[in-house]
Design an enzyme around this catalytic site. Structure first.
Site, short mmCIF file in Angstrom:
data_model
loop_
_atom_site.label_atom_id
_atom_site.label_comp_id
_atom_site.label_asym_id
_atom_site.label_seq_id
_atom_site.Cartn_x
_atom_site.Cartn_y
_atom_site.Cartn_z
CG ASP A 2 -9.64 0.60 -0.46
OD1 ASP A 2 -8.66 0.63 -1.23
OD2 ASP A 2 -9.55 0.46 0.76
CG ASP A 34 -2.29 0.59 0.92
OD1 ASP A 34 -2.39 1.45 0.03
OD2 ASP A 34 -3.27 0.21 1.61
#
Length: 427
Positions: A236, A175
């Site tokens: 997301d 990430d």
């Protein structure tokens, strides 16, 4: 030097990444589909299961023992992926997302699992997953902290790569939270890629590099493809039609930039499949499965395999749709045209075949009839001089033999998709 600071909100964090943007001279060029990370992995889009959308950062195993992020959850999912046919159709990677770590590194500077929720350790879990014929993926972050606030890999790229390799990990989702600059972000992604390769272990490298670059400038996909096996471009996914639709809108709007970047060894990742959860209607679940296949997307389910409906299971395990997703030609599909609320997407396949998805974005009323000229599909060659057409979704039906000059009439439910396979007949 002048700077511009931008706050990116991710996963509900008050500040998940702060990038101090310096004015850079950046050269961008077209992306050759053959220039890719040379680790021999992800030659077709990666398939598996990832915990984040369904289970998020639930660490309360006392109140919710069946849905907290723990070794028990992943062992149960591994058992089901092995016994319920998921592995056989290609779902191979069982992946841990954020919130698996202990709050601090160990005395040697290594990441460690939370000792209460993962009492046996990650190496034990890896061995268990491998014993089921599956592979284990894990999560870390390029910055100082993960998006949920656990230890980041900044300053520890080499030791973290070695730790993952020593444990036997097969995939790293990396990430991009809590970075101080775009230079630090890019350098960190490159450093971890090289560190993983240096371990000698085959580890799929899943990046979120372009997602964090887009707010500041157009990412250099030539460079990203040299370091990553797949890469996230968008925020997301949520368990909602609005979320899925926004991802499709972004992909079609930016397709001139991203489609040519995809190919064997490197893929655009539109995020998880939320099929089998709560937020999508049946037609919307069909649309997500069909369009993720058209886009040659990594297929990472995020659902509860212990409580999935037979209908959702059959859709996710549909071998004909998976065959489109996994087609060895490795060309990403694209939006061909849009007429009012109808979109036509297509994707070239091996053996001169094509996949076509006709999507009805209308959210009111009933099914919509749509007629398309066969000659307009597959850049004019899919059915030249003729082809056999099979409807794969919503229900497999052999539609028959179509000549190049003919038309195809279909009927699509609101927010639904008809997925077709066109097989050329040259004689």
């Amino acid at each position: 030097m002048n700077t511009v600071t931008m706050r990116l909100l991710r996963r509900g964090q008050p500040m998940s990444c702060v990038l101090a943007l310096r004015f850079l001279a950046l050269v961008l060029w077209d992306v050759p589909a053959t220039w890719t990370l040379d680790n021999g992995l992800a030659m077709t889009p990666t398939m598996g299961w990832l915990h984040w959308e369904r289970f998020m950062c639930n660490t309360d195993c006392q109140e919710e023992p069946d849905s907290c992020i723990s070794e028990n959850l992943f062992m149960q999912m591994a058992d089901l992926m092995d016994s319920e046919g998921w592995k056989e159709v290609g779902y191979e990677y069982l992946c841990i997302d954020d919130c698996w770590m202990a709050p601090q590194r160990d005395s040697k500077g290594r990441l460690q699992a939370d000792p209460t929720r993962f009492p046996s350790g990650i190496h034990y879990l890896v061995n268990y997953v491998h014993s089921k014929g599956l592979k284990l993926g894990i999560y870390a972050d390029v910055g100082k902290k993960t998006c949920a606030g656990y230890p980041g890999s900044f300053g520890h790229y080499d030791i973290d790569a070695k730790t993952f390799a020593d444990w036997g990990v097969d995939l790293l989702k990396f990430d991009g939270c809590y970075c101080d600059s775009v230079e630090q972000l890019a350098d960190g992604y490159k450093h971890m890629s090289l560190a993983l390769n240096k371990t000698g272990r085959s580890i799929v490298y899943s990046c979120e590099w372009p997602l964090y670059m887009w707010p500041f400038h157009k990412p250099n996909y030539t460079e990203i493809r040299q370091y990553c096996n797949h890469w996230r471009n968008t925020e997301d996914v949520y368990d909602s039609w609005q979320s899925v639709k926004s991802i499709l809108n972004w992909a079609s709007f930016n397709q001139k930039t991203i489609v040519s970047a995809a190919g064997p060894g490197g893929w655009n990742d539109p995020d998880m499949l939320v099929i089998g959860n709560f937020g999508l209607s049946w037609d919307q679940q069909i649309t997500q499965m069909a369009l993720w296949a058209i886009m040659a997307a990594p297929l990472f389910m995020s659902n509860d395999l212990r409580h999935i409906s037979p209908q959702a299971k059959a859709l996710l395990q549909n071998k004909d749709v998976i065959a489109i997703n996994q087609d060895p030609l490795g060309k990403q599909g694209y939006l061909l045209r849009k007429e009012d609320n109808i979109q036509v997407w297509e994707r070239p396949l091996s053996d001169l075949s094509w996949a076509v998805a006709i999507v009805n974005l209308q959210e009111i009323g009933g099914p919509h009839s749509f007629t398309i000229n066969i000659a307009s599909l597959g850049q004019g060659v899919a059915c030249n001089p003729a082809c056999h057409i099979t409807e794969l979704l919503p229900m497999k039906t052999k539609l028959g033999f179509y000549e190049w000059t003919s038309c195809l009439k279909t009927r699509i439910n609101p927010t639904g998709t008809v997925l077709l396979r066109l097989e050329s007949q040259t004689t």
